[in-house]
Write a protein that holds these residues in place. Structure first.
Motif, PDB file in Angstrom:
ATOM      1  N   GLN A 194       0.781  15.071   4.997  1.00 44.62           N
ATOM      2  CA  GLN A 194      -0.289  15.375   5.941  1.00 44.62           C
ATOM      3  C   GLN A 194       0.071  16.666   6.653  1.00 44.62           C
ATOM      4  O   GLN A 194       1.244  16.928   6.915  1.00 44.62           O
ATOM      5  CB  GLN A 194      -0.409  14.226   6.938  1.00 44.62           C
ATOM      6  N   SER A 235      -9.824   9.118   1.140  1.00 46.39           N
ATOM      7  CA  SER A 235      -9.812   8.027   2.105  1.00 46.39           C
ATOM      8  C   SER A 235      -8.525   7.217   1.953  1.00 46.39           C
ATOM      9  O   SER A 235      -7.772   7.394   0.991  1.00 46.39           O
ATOM     10  CB  SER A 235     -11.006   7.111   1.867  1.00 46.39           C
ATOM     11  N   ARG A 236      -8.330   6.303   2.886  1.00 46.26           N
ATOM     12  CA  ARG A 236      -7.181   5.400   2.809  1.00 46.26           C
ATOM     13  C   ARG A 236      -7.248   4.570   1.532  1.00 46.26           C
ATOM     14  O   ARG A 236      -6.247   4.401   0.837  1.00 46.26           O
ATOM     15  CB  ARG A 236      -7.177   4.494   4.043  1.00 46.26           C
ATOM     16  N   GLN A 237      -8.414   4.064   1.216  1.00 45.03           N
ATOM     17  CA  GLN A 237      -8.578   3.251   0.008  1.00 45.03           C
ATOM     18  C   GLN A 237      -8.289   4.075  -1.252  1.00 45.03           C
ATOM     19  O   GLN A 237      -7.640   3.591  -2.183  1.00 45.03           O
ATOM     20  CB  GLN A 237      -9.991   2.651  -0.063  1.00 45.03           C
ATOM     21  N   MET A 260      -6.258   6.560  -1.415  1.00 42.82           N
ATOM     22  CA  MET A 260      -4.810   6.734  -1.447  1.00 42.82           C
ATOM     23  C   MET A 260      -4.140   5.491  -2.038  1.00 42.82           C
ATOM     24  O   MET A 260      -3.275   5.600  -2.914  1.00 42.82           O
ATOM     25  CB  MET A 260      -4.259   6.984  -0.049  1.00 42.82           C
TER      26      MET A 260
END
Length: 100
Positions: free
Chosen positions: A7, A54-56, A58
């Motif tokens: 990040q 998105s988190r999903q 990832m």
């Protein structure tokens, strides 16, 4: 390490900078997942980074890397070559500037 997620903090990305961890991950020959920050100049590394939305996304990518590591060998090899080539170019340019 099977994969790594990086990040870039807001101050760095607002200035178009890549976090140093990115080059460390590239050098470690590890698949690199990242958000595609619009203000960052990837200098060609974008061809080798696995961008997530998105988190999903990832979670799914990390599981795919874990379950299918051979699928990512070519991209990690290319990523390592990219960082090696960029490092060589930087130090060659620096040496040329110092010698002048």
């Amino acid at each position: 390490v099977k994969s790594s997620v990086a990040q870039i903090g807001s101050n760095q990305r607002n200035n178009g900078q890549i976090n140093g961890r990115y080059s460390e991950i590239m050098f470690a020959n590890c698949p690199l997942l990242s958000y595609n920050y619009p203000t960052v100049n990837w200098y060609g590394a974008e061809k080798h980074i696995i961008f997530i939305e998105s988190r999903q996304d990832m979670i799914e990518k990390v599981l795919d890397i874990k379950n299918n590591p051979d699928k990512y060998k070519e991209s990690t090899t290319a990523l390592r070559k990219f960082i090696d080539d960029q490092t060589t170019a930087f130090f060659t340019t620096l040496d040329n500037l110092i010698e002048k």
